[in-house]
Design a protein around this motif. Structure first.
Motif, PDB file in Angstrom:
ATOM      1  N   PRO A   1       0.838  -1.212   0.000  1.00  0.00           N
ATOM      2  CA  PRO A   1       0.000   0.000   0.000  1.00  0.00           C
ATOM      3  C   PRO A   1       0.865   1.250   0.000  1.00  0.00           C
ATOM      4  CG  PRO A   1      -0.759  -1.582   1.648  1.00  0.00           C
ATOM      5  CD  PRO A   1       0.572  -2.070   1.157  1.00  0.00           C
ATOM      6  N   ALA A   2       0.484   2.245  -0.800  1.00  0.00           N
ATOM      7  CA  ALA A   2       1.210   3.509  -0.810  1.00  0.00           C
ATOM      8  C   ALA A   2       0.967   4.239   0.509  1.00  0.00           C
ATOM      9  CB  ALA A   2       0.747   4.367  -1.987  1.00  0.00           C
ATOM     10  N   ALA A   3       1.969   4.984   0.948  1.00  0.00           N
ATOM     11  CA  ALA A   3       1.850   5.721   2.208  1.00  0.00           C
ATOM     12  C   ALA A   3       0.663   6.673   2.150  1.00  0.00           C
ATOM     13  CB  ALA A   3       3.136   6.495   2.477  1.00  0.00           C
ATOM     14  N   GLY A   4      -0.096   6.726   3.230  1.00  0.00           N
ATOM     15  CA  GLY A   4      -1.215   7.658   3.320  1.00  0.00           C
ATOM     16  C   GLY A   4      -2.457   7.239   2.577  1.00  0.00           C
ATOM     17  N   THR A   5      -2.520   5.967   2.132  1.00  0.00           N
ATOM     18  CA  THR A   5      -3.700   5.493   1.402  1.00  0.00           C
ATOM     19  C   THR A   5      -4.298   4.280   2.094  1.00  0.00           C
ATOM     20  OG1 THR A   5      -2.515   3.943  -0.056  1.00  0.00           O
ATOM     21  CG2 THR A   5      -2.682   6.243  -0.784  1.00  0.00           C
ATOM     22  N   GLU A   6      -5.548   4.000   1.742  1.00  0.00           N
ATOM     23  CA  GLU A   6      -6.170   2.750   2.159  1.00  0.00           C
ATOM     24  C   GLU A   6      -6.616   2.012   0.906  1.00  0.00           C
ATOM     25  OE1 GLU A   6      -9.316   3.747   4.816  1.00  0.00           O
ATOM     26  OE2 GLU A   6      -9.954   5.479   3.644  1.00  0.00           O
ATOM     27  N   LEU A   7      -6.657   0.686   1.003  1.00  0.00           N
ATOM     28  CA  LEU A   7      -6.995  -0.121  -0.158  1.00  0.00           C
ATOM     29  C   LEU A   7      -8.503  -0.182  -0.364  1.00  0.00           C
ATOM     30  CD1 LEU A   7      -4.532  -3.134   0.183  1.00  0.00           C
ATOM     31  CD2 LEU A   7      -4.330  -1.134  -1.303  1.00  0.00           C
ATOM     32  N   ALA A   8      -8.913  -0.160  -1.618  1.00  0.00           N
ATOM     33  CA  ALA A   8     -10.311  -0.340  -2.005  1.00  0.00           C
ATOM     34  C   ALA A   8     -10.378  -1.598  -2.864  1.00  0.00           C
ATOM     35  CB  ALA A   8     -10.812   0.868  -2.797  1.00  0.00           C
ATOM     36  N   MET A   9     -11.259  -2.520  -2.526  1.00  0.00           N
ATOM     37  CA  MET A   9     -11.340  -3.785  -3.249  1.00  0.00           C
ATOM     38  C   MET A   9     -12.788  -4.141  -3.549  1.00  0.00           C
ATOM     39  SD  MET A   9      -8.429  -6.085  -1.320  1.00  0.00           S
ATOM     40  CE  MET A   9      -8.918  -5.586   0.327  1.00  0.00           C
ATOM     41  N   SER A  10     -13.010  -4.731  -4.702  1.00  0.00           N
ATOM     42  CA  SER A  10     -14.359  -5.139  -5.084  1.00  0.00           C
ATOM     43  C   SER A  10     -14.255  -6.318  -6.048  1.00  0.00           C
ATOM     44  CB  SER A  10     -15.104  -3.978  -5.758  1.00  0.00           C
ATOM     45  OG  SER A  10     -16.419  -4.368  -6.118  1.00  0.00           O
ATOM     46  N   VAL A  11     -15.279  -7.164  -6.063  1.00  0.00           N
ATOM     47  CA  VAL A  11     -15.318  -8.291  -6.992  1.00  0.00           C
ATOM     48  C   VAL A  11     -16.620  -8.248  -7.767  1.00  0.00           C
ATOM     49  CG1 VAL A  11     -16.304  -9.870  -5.276  1.00  0.00           C
ATOM     50  CG2 VAL A  11     -15.035 -10.797  -7.232  1.00  0.00           C
ATOM     51  N   ASP A  12     -16.546  -8.591  -9.045  1.00  0.00           N
ATOM     52  CA  ASP A  12     -17.721  -8.596  -9.903  1.00  0.00           C
ATOM     53  C   ASP A  12     -17.671  -9.844 -10.783  1.00  0.00           C
ATOM     54  OD1 ASP A  12     -19.878  -7.597 -11.740  1.00  0.00           O
ATOM     55  OD2 ASP A  12     -19.499  -5.763 -10.617  1.00  0.00           O
ATOM     56  N   THR A  13     -18.756 -10.595 -10.825  1.00  0.00           N
ATOM     57  CA  THR A  13     -18.808 -11.818 -11.624  1.00  0.00           C
ATOM     58  C   THR A  13     -19.723 -11.613 -12.822  1.00  0.00           C
ATOM     59  OG1 THR A  13     -18.443 -13.204  -9.675  1.00  0.00           O
ATOM     60  CG2 THR A  13     -19.367 -14.274 -11.621  1.00  0.00           C
ATOM     61  N   SER A  14     -19.232 -11.958 -13.991  1.00  0.00           N
ATOM     62  CA  SER A  14     -20.011 -11.874 -15.228  1.00  0.00           C
ATOM     63  C   SER A  14     -20.272 -13.292 -15.730  1.00  0.00           C
ATOM     64  CB  SER A  14     -19.246 -11.070 -16.290  1.00  0.00           C
ATOM     65  OG  SER A  14     -19.038  -9.741 -15.875  1.00  0.00           O
ATOM     66  N   VAL A  15     -21.547 -13.647 -15.898  1.00  0.00           N
ATOM     67  CA  VAL A  15     -21.948 -14.994 -16.295  1.00  0.00           C
ATOM     68  C   VAL A  15     -22.582 -14.947 -17.679  1.00  0.00           C
ATOM     69  CG1 VAL A  15     -23.363 -16.994 -15.680  1.00  0.00           C
ATOM     70  CG2 VAL A  15     -22.314 -15.617 -13.876  1.00  0.00           C
ATOM     71  N   VAL A  16     -22.217 -15.889 -18.515  1.00  0.00           N
ATOM     72  CA  VAL A  16     -22.725 -15.920 -19.878  1.00  0.00           C
ATOM     73  C   VAL A  16     -24.248 -15.987 -19.888  1.00  0.00           C
ATOM     74  CG1 VAL A  16     -22.551 -18.449 -20.075  1.00  0.00           C
ATOM     75  CG2 VAL A  16     -22.475 -17.029 -22.134  1.00  0.00           C
ATOM     76  N   ASP A  17     -24.859 -15.210 -20.778  1.00  0.00           N
ATOM     77  CA  ASP A  17     -26.303 -15.137 -20.987  1.00  0.00           C
ATOM     78  C   ASP A  17     -27.071 -14.627 -19.766  1.00  0.00           C
ATOM     79  OD1 ASP A  17     -26.124 -15.970 -23.631  1.00  0.00           O
ATOM     80  OD2 ASP A  17     -26.169 -18.087 -23.064  1.00  0.00           O
ATOM     81  N   VAL A  18     -26.348 -14.096 -18.785  1.00  0.00           N
ATOM     82  CA  VAL A  18     -26.950 -13.354 -17.688  1.00  0.00           C
ATOM     83  C   VAL A  18     -26.468 -11.910 -17.744  1.00  0.00           C
ATOM     84  CG1 VAL A  18     -27.166 -13.109 -15.182  1.00  0.00           C
ATOM     85  CG2 VAL A  18     -27.136 -15.390 -16.215  1.00  0.00           C
ATOM     86  N   HIS A  19     -25.150 -11.747 -17.829  1.00  0.00           N
ATOM     87  CA  HIS A  19     -24.557 -10.409 -17.881  1.00  0.00           C
ATOM     88  C   HIS A  19     -24.099 -10.022 -19.283  1.00  0.00           C
ATOM     89  CE1 HIS A  19     -23.982 -11.781 -13.678  1.00  0.00           C
ATOM     90  NE2 HIS A  19     -24.372 -10.552 -13.421  1.00  0.00           N
TER      91      HIS A  19
END
Length: 319
Positions: A37-55
């Protein structure tokens, strides 16, 4: 026959200098990636799932599927005002087709390069086609944009234009497959508003990305902030050619309920409004006022005929 390690090595291996990028001390090839992590920052994390014929449609161009899988995940970083640091991808394939994989990897890698989001690890397995992308970003401590924080009297605004994702889906379903069309491009090749999100840090009091439909996502923002909203539907910026494709009421319904736009919805105090517009303009992004925050819960100003619930899994409601 390609095995999983052949697929990783051939299509998703990253350059040797990846470990020197954006604080990545260890990239792909070990059990975990290592990021500093860079000094003075906090981490942001996210997950996204893409499914065929749904997304995404299974017969979409592989380049678009790769681009879209990363873009929709990066949109969550944009909504928080975060800078991308890297990503992980878990790819599930029904079979390993070299031509398809090359094109898919090209679409994914091209957006990763343009947004400085190196692929630092992941997994490949067999099954129904799906792509789960975890994005990792950073933001200065205390400056992340959140859904909470909107206050009565503030302006509600969106970046870009809305309804294009839904309009593009309808066009694809009707047999239109020209990715040069702005609606199809909006659906299959969305652009995460990363620069605008970072530019709005310190100005917007609340933000999120429009993925499930404006009304649904505005409801999330209002709930998190403990407020309500008053919208002016006539002020909502519509995607190019949307009215010509769906008609006036259909276009507005798509903008309010369609989803898949990946623009930013923000609440901005009056004192910060002109600066917010100026900063977005510097990013070549429009910021359009569409209403204001009110104290009473609920969303005012939208005729019942245009109301909807947006995209929801498991309910059968959606685009």
């Amino acid at each position: 026959m390609l095995g999983e390690f052949d697929i990783i090595a051939r299509y998703f291996a990253t350059p040797d200098n990846t470990s020197s990028m954006a604080g990545i001390t260890l990239g792909p090839g070990d059990d975990c990636a290592l990021l500093s992590p860079a000094a003075g920052t906090e981490l942001a994390m996210s997950v996204d799932t893409s499914v065929v014929d749904v997304h995404f449609p299974g017969d979409a161009p592989p380049e678009a599927i790769g681009h879209r899988a990363l873009a929709v995940a990066l949109s969550d970083l944009a909504a928080m005002g975060a800078r991308p640091r890297g990503c992980l991808m878990a790819l599930t394939l029904s079979h390993a087709e070299p031509v398809w994989l090359e094109r898919f990897a090209h679409g994914f890698r091209d957006l990763a390069w343009r947004t400085s989001t190196p692929l630092v690890g992941g997994d490949v397995t067999r099954g129904t086609l799906s792509i789960a992308v975890t994005v990792i970003g950073d933001v200065p401590v205390g400056q992340a944009l959140r859904r909470s924080g909107a206050a009565p009297g503030e302006r509600l605004a969106v970046t870009g234009a809305l309804g294009g994702g839904h309009g593009g889906l309808r066009m694809w379903q009707a047999g239109g497959h020209d990715l040069e069309d702005p609606l199809l491009a909006a659906y299959l090749m969305p652009v995460p508003q990363l620069e605008a999100g970072q530019a709005l840090r310190g100005l917007a009091s609340a933000a999120l990305d429009v993925s499930d439909g404006l009304l649904a996502d505005l409801g999330h923002l209002c709930h998190a902030s403990g407020v309500g909203a008053s919208l002016d539907p006539a002020c909502i910026p519509l995607a190019p050619t949307l009215e010509m494709t769906l008609g006036s009421e259909g276009a507005l319904h798509a903008a309010l309920n369609g989803g898949d736009d990946y623009q930013l919805l923000v609440s901005v105090p009056d004192a910060a409004w002109e600066e917010a517009r100026r900063r977005c303009a510097e990013c070549d992004v429009t910021l359009t006022e569409i209403g204001h925050v009110v104290a009473e819960p609920g969303i005012l100003g939208v005729p019942e005929t245009l109301s909807g619930v947006g995209w929801q899994h498991f309910t059968g409601d959606g685009p």
